[in-house]
Every structure is written in C-alpha cells, then in structure tokens.
Enzyme design. Sequence first.
Site, mmCIF file in Angstrom:
data_model
loop_
_atom_site.group_PDB
_atom_site.id
_atom_site.type_symbol
_atom_site.label_atom_id
_atom_site.label_comp_id
_atom_site.label_asym_id
_atom_site.label_seq_id
_atom_site.Cartn_x
_atom_site.Cartn_y
_atom_site.Cartn_z
ATOM 1 N N CYS A 31 0.855 -1.187 0.000
ATOM 2 C CA CYS A 31 0.000 0.000 0.000
ATOM 3 C C CYS A 31 0.892 1.239 0.000
ATOM 4 O O CYS A 31 1.860 1.298 0.769
ATOM 5 C CB CYS A 31 -0.889 -0.010 1.244
ATOM 6 S SG CYS A 31 -1.995 1.406 1.364
ATOM 7 N N GLU B 177 -8.689 -1.002 -2.742
ATOM 8 C CA GLU B 177 -8.962 0.440 -2.830
ATOM 9 C C GLU B 177 -10.326 0.792 -2.245
ATOM 10 O O GLU B 177 -10.473 1.822 -1.585
ATOM 11 C CB GLU B 177 -8.852 0.924 -4.277
ATOM 12 C CG GLU B 177 -7.475 0.729 -4.929
ATOM 13 C CD GLU B 177 -6.320 1.226 -4.079
ATOM 14 O OE1 GLU B 177 -6.496 2.177 -3.314
ATOM 15 O OE2 GLU B 177 -5.226 0.613 -4.167
HETATM 16 ZN ZN ZN Z 1 -3.694 0.983 -0.089
#
Ligand code: ZN
Length: 171
Positions: free
Chosen positions: A94, A137
């Site tokens: 991420c 997401e």
């Molecule tokens: Zn992320």
Amino acid sequence: MAILPLVILPDQRLRLVSEPVGSVTAEIRRLADDMLETMYDAPGIGLAAIQIGVAKRLITVDTSKEENVRRPQVFIDPVITWASEETRGYDEGCLSIPDYYAEVTRPDRVRVRFRDLDGAEREIEADGLLATCIQHEIDHLDGVLFVDHISKLKRDRVMKKFAKAAKRDAA
Ligand code: ZN
C-alpha cells in the site's frame, strides 16, 4: 496535473469513511487526473482519494502488466455488487504503508458498479490482480487498510513500527 503528497500510516485520515462523490464535476475530473499522476509517480497500481487527503469515494487503478502501456481506470462511488466464493491470496502492499507487504486472502472475482468520468453508470466483472486491487482500494473508502486483514500480531507490529517512525520524524 499535479503529483500530490501521500497520506502515510499512522495518519488518522486513513480511518475516515469517505463521502459519496455525487455529480462528476470538472473538479472531480481534475482530482482523478491528479490521483493518476500521483499513482504513476509512486509508482503504484491503485490509489484511493483519501490517500491524498480527500475523503471522497473515488479510486484509480492500473493493473496493466505491459511495459510502457497505461490503462488507467477511474471508479467513482464504486460498490461491490457480487463476490465469488473462491478466494485467492495475494502479497499486497500500500502506498500509505511503504515497504511493507503481507499476504491477504480475498474473493477471486468481484462485480463492481460505479460511475465513470462522464458520469455514466457502469458495471464490470474483475478477476485476479484487478479484483484484488479494486477490493483493496474500496476498503480505503471505508477506512479499512490491508493490514486489517492480517493477524493481530503482525498488524500490531507494523502499526508500532510506523508510529515510531512518525515520532522520530517529528522529533
Ligand atoms: Zn492501499
């Protein structure tokens, strides 16, 4: 277009539940452009608006594996309408949790309803990496991070590491 600074763990904005976008204005299209530019610069394959500090339900994705070929996808107010029972594990990372990777198990295929940049309602079925990326997401839009899907022991360890790094940077 502009490359914007990324929101990094333990920034509490990552825990916000983002607001619906509603109508697709010129401002929203500019936001999507900035998000794509920021995502490609990082580089990453997905970005949620909250990762640049905007609590709106908008995500950008590009899981194209061809070199030098960009296939940007923008999902506005995305909703998962169906998920397969079959799951798959993928080593996720991420942009808000740099240099940390861990395997997360999610549905292998999903159907997602969203609006595109013209405001048109659309629905697609995604599998493989695209399905993983979209789910990762959309989690961000609800204040959920991929480390919430791993063991508490591992999560506590990574949270502590980033809290310590933030303290060190502030000192
Ligand atoms: Zn992320």
